[in-house]
Write an enzyme that holds these catalytic residues in place. Sequence first.
Site, PDB file in Angstrom:
ATOM      1  N   HIS A   1     -13.758  66.176  68.381  1.00 18.80           N
ATOM      2  CA  HIS A   1     -14.373  65.769  69.651  1.00 18.80           C
ATOM      3  C   HIS A   1     -13.513  64.639  70.235  1.00 18.80           C
ATOM      4  O   HIS A   1     -12.931  63.857  69.477  1.00 18.80           O
ATOM      5  CB  HIS A   1     -15.742  65.112  69.487  1.00 18.80           C
TER       6      HIS A   1
ATOM      7  N   ASP B   1     -14.112  61.285  68.573  1.00 17.03           N
ATOM      8  CA  ASP B   1     -13.628  61.081  67.196  1.00 17.03           C
ATOM      9  C   ASP B   1     -12.236  60.472  67.189  1.00 17.03           C
ATOM     10  O   ASP B   1     -11.837  59.852  66.210  1.00 17.03           O
ATOM     11  CB  ASP B   1     -13.455  62.420  66.444  1.00 17.03           C
TER      12      ASP B   1
ATOM     13  N   GLU C   1     -22.880  76.526  70.238  1.00 18.76           N
ATOM     14  CA  GLU C   1     -23.355  76.362  68.857  1.00 18.76           C
ATOM     15  C   GLU C   1     -24.862  76.119  68.853  1.00 18.76           C
ATOM     16  O   GLU C   1     -25.325  75.063  69.263  1.00 18.76           O
ATOM     17  CB  GLU C   1     -22.621  75.182  68.221  1.00 18.76           C
TER      18      GLU C   1
ATOM     19  N   GLU D   1     -23.696  77.808  62.595  1.00 22.50           N
ATOM     20  CA  GLU D   1     -23.638  76.863  61.472  1.00 22.50           C
ATOM     21  C   GLU D   1     -24.721  77.173  60.449  1.00 22.50           C
ATOM     22  O   GLU D   1     -25.880  77.396  60.800  1.00 22.50           O
ATOM     23  CB  GLU D   1     -23.793  75.433  62.005  1.00 22.50           C
TER      24      GLU D   1
ATOM     25  N   HIS E   1     -27.793  74.868  60.627  1.00 23.57           N
ATOM     26  CA  HIS E   1     -28.614  75.058  61.826  1.00 23.57           C
ATOM     27  C   HIS E   1     -29.475  76.317  61.692  1.00 23.57           C
ATOM     28  O   HIS E   1     -30.619  76.346  62.163  1.00 23.57           O
ATOM     29  CB  HIS E   1     -27.733  75.162  63.068  1.00 23.57           C
TER      30      HIS E   1
ATOM     31  N   ASP F   1     -19.443  77.252  61.531  1.00 20.18           N
ATOM     32  CA  ASP F   1     -19.430  75.919  60.946  1.00 20.18           C
ATOM     33  C   ASP F   1     -20.011  76.084  59.555  1.00 20.18           C
ATOM     34  O   ASP F   1     -21.216  76.317  59.376  1.00 20.18           O
ATOM     35  CB  ASP F   1     -20.275  74.937  61.782  1.00 20.18           C
TER      36      ASP F   1
ATOM     37  N   ASP G   1     -30.671  68.004  58.736  1.00 18.53           N
ATOM     38  CA  ASP G   1     -29.352  68.630  58.775  1.00 18.53           C
ATOM     39  C   ASP G   1     -28.395  67.819  57.901  1.00 18.53           C
ATOM     40  O   ASP G   1     -27.737  66.900  58.379  1.00 18.53           O
ATOM     41  CB  ASP G   1     -28.882  68.643  60.231  1.00 18.53           C
TER      42      ASP G   1
ATOM     43  N   ASP H   1     -25.620  68.604  56.249  1.00 23.96           N
ATOM     44  CA  ASP H   1     -24.170  68.809  56.384  1.00 23.96           C
ATOM     45  C   ASP H   1     -23.399  68.617  55.086  1.00 23.96           C
ATOM     46  O   ASP H   1     -22.381  67.916  55.053  1.00 23.96           O
ATOM     47  CB  ASP H   1     -23.593  67.859  57.458  1.00 23.96           C
TER      48      ASP H   1
ATOM     49  N   ASP I   1     -17.954  71.874  58.816  1.00 24.62           N
ATOM     50  CA  ASP I   1     -18.767  70.855  59.484  1.00 24.62           C
ATOM     51  C   ASP I   1     -19.608  70.206  58.387  1.00 24.62           C
ATOM     52  O   ASP I   1     -20.826  70.388  58.307  1.00 24.62           O
ATOM     53  CB  ASP I   1     -19.643  71.500  60.567  1.00 24.62           C
TER      54      ASP I   1
HETATM   55  C1  GLO Z   1     -24.337  68.789  64.660  1.00 25.27           C
HETATM   56  C2  GLO Z   1     -23.323  69.784  64.996  1.00 25.27           C
HETATM   57  C3  GLO Z   1     -22.002  69.179  65.434  1.00 25.27           C
HETATM   58  C4  GLO Z   1     -21.199  70.202  66.168  1.00 25.27           C
HETATM   59  C5  GLO Z   1     -20.084  69.615  66.927  1.00 25.27           C
HETATM   60  C6  GLO Z   1     -19.351  70.681  67.685  1.00 25.27           C
HETATM   61  O1  GLO Z   1     -25.390  69.082  64.193  1.00 25.27           O
HETATM   62  O2  GLO Z   1     -23.133  70.665  63.925  1.00 25.27           O
HETATM   63  O3  GLO Z   1     -21.288  68.677  64.326  1.00 25.27           O
HETATM   64  O4  GLO Z   1     -20.714  71.169  65.297  1.00 25.27           O
HETATM   65  O5  GLO Z   1     -20.562  68.670  67.818  1.00 25.27           O
HETATM   66  O6  GLO Z   1     -19.370  70.544  69.003  1.00 25.27           O
HETATM   67 MG    MG Z   2     -21.676  72.179  63.744  1.00 29.35          MG
END
Ligand code: GLO
Ligand code: MG
Length: 433
Positions: free
Chosen positions: A99, A102, A230, A266, A269, A294, A305, A307, A337
């Site tokens: 992003h 980042d 996403e 993802e 998600h 992801d 979430d 991750d 991700d």
């Molecule tokens: C958060 C998302 C985030 C997205 C990222 C891509 O829950 O998974 O990490 O993947 O912003 O645009």
């Molecule tokens: Mg993601």
Amino acid sequence: MTDFFRDIPKITYQGPDAATDFAFRHYDPEAVVMGKRLEDHLRFAVAYWHSFAWEGGDPFGGRTFDRPWWGDDMAAAKAKADAAFELFAILGQPYFCFHDADVRPEGASFAESRRNLEEIVDHFGTKMEETGTRLLWGTANLFSHRRFMSGSATNPDPDVFAYAAATVKSCLDATQKLGGENYVLWGGREGYETLLNTDLARERQQAGRFLSMVVDYAHKIGFKGTILVEPKPQEPTKHQYDYDVATVYGFLKEFGLEKEVKMNIEQGHAILAGHSFEHELALARDLGILGSIDMNRNDYQSGWDTDQFPNNVPEVALAYYEILKGGGFTTGGTNFDAKLRRQSLDAEDLVLAHVGAMDVCARGLRAAAAMLEDGGLEDARTARYADWDKPENAGLLSADLAQIAQRVEDEDIRPEPRSGRQERLENWLNRFV
Ligand code: GLO
Ligand code: MG
């Protein structure tokens, strides 16, 4: 050169009996599966945000990681980039994703933020040329800064809509300049906290118009990559408009974008939406909108979430089964991700998290390929629906209710229930994972 990853060797494939933790045991990029190298099947990407921008905080405490590149000026951003490309060289994965927020410090104005991004993009360009690492996708962070607290495209304030549009333009330009193969939109704040203050109809229209503008601009600049949305049902907002694949498909149809936009799906998600990862993938594939993934894993107890890096081969195998069944990735790939747990402080932890995840994905993909080659599931499914191909059933779906009712009585149809054979198929599955 930074010395953050000092003494960590380049990771190579050494097979299941490798004598060190710093080796791939299953991911052999050169191995050929279903006529394609594993590297070309999996198309791994490292996520810049989790690995280089995330500080190890949780709702009860802040930074736990101590990184030499912390700072909010351009020198810190370049030190971060140097460390990132060192990790990429150690892992040898072909791609990364980022992003805007980042990679560059926030400026005092939009123009300054854009210039900062452009400077880092040039720095990336040089490093990508030197190392051969490519960009899987770029994206805009339209959720962290407080200006986006009530949404970006769906904000009640038109100034925020405009700021978000300008931000996406700058991120699409950056992605295009770096040869990115996709551009992702995740609407973390595109939703609401309470319906009491929310005009749902208006916000959905704004979101539809925004996405159309993104697609138009991508065409205008000749972006050859795929635009990806996403889905996620909630978190950070209580309800997010891009709830799951089915919801986003309805949205794309409404705005005439179903041929322009695909999905970045993802694992975590899908779980939050009450689905399995493979459900979301299979549905997207059948709708023709499966783009990229992801890859991560959610804690099944927390409802949050989390991750985490993937560590469950049978689950990953089912996901890659759906992807391979659709012919595999085209512009998409496997983006991690995923972030370390906040007690995993060391450079080694960051490397080994990716090594393990890449091995898990390689095992999953190999299992999926073997399942497809065996054909057991597809044969069972074909057999289950076979009566639809019989001549007497050919007209059933084009008949009307009265005609069908007549036939049921004329032929005295009495359906005989048949086994769904779930356990038998689960036993079959266990032969591969
Ligand atoms: C958060 C998302 C985030 C997205 C990222 C891509 O829950 O998974 O990490 O993947 O912003 O645009
Ligand atoms: Mg993601």
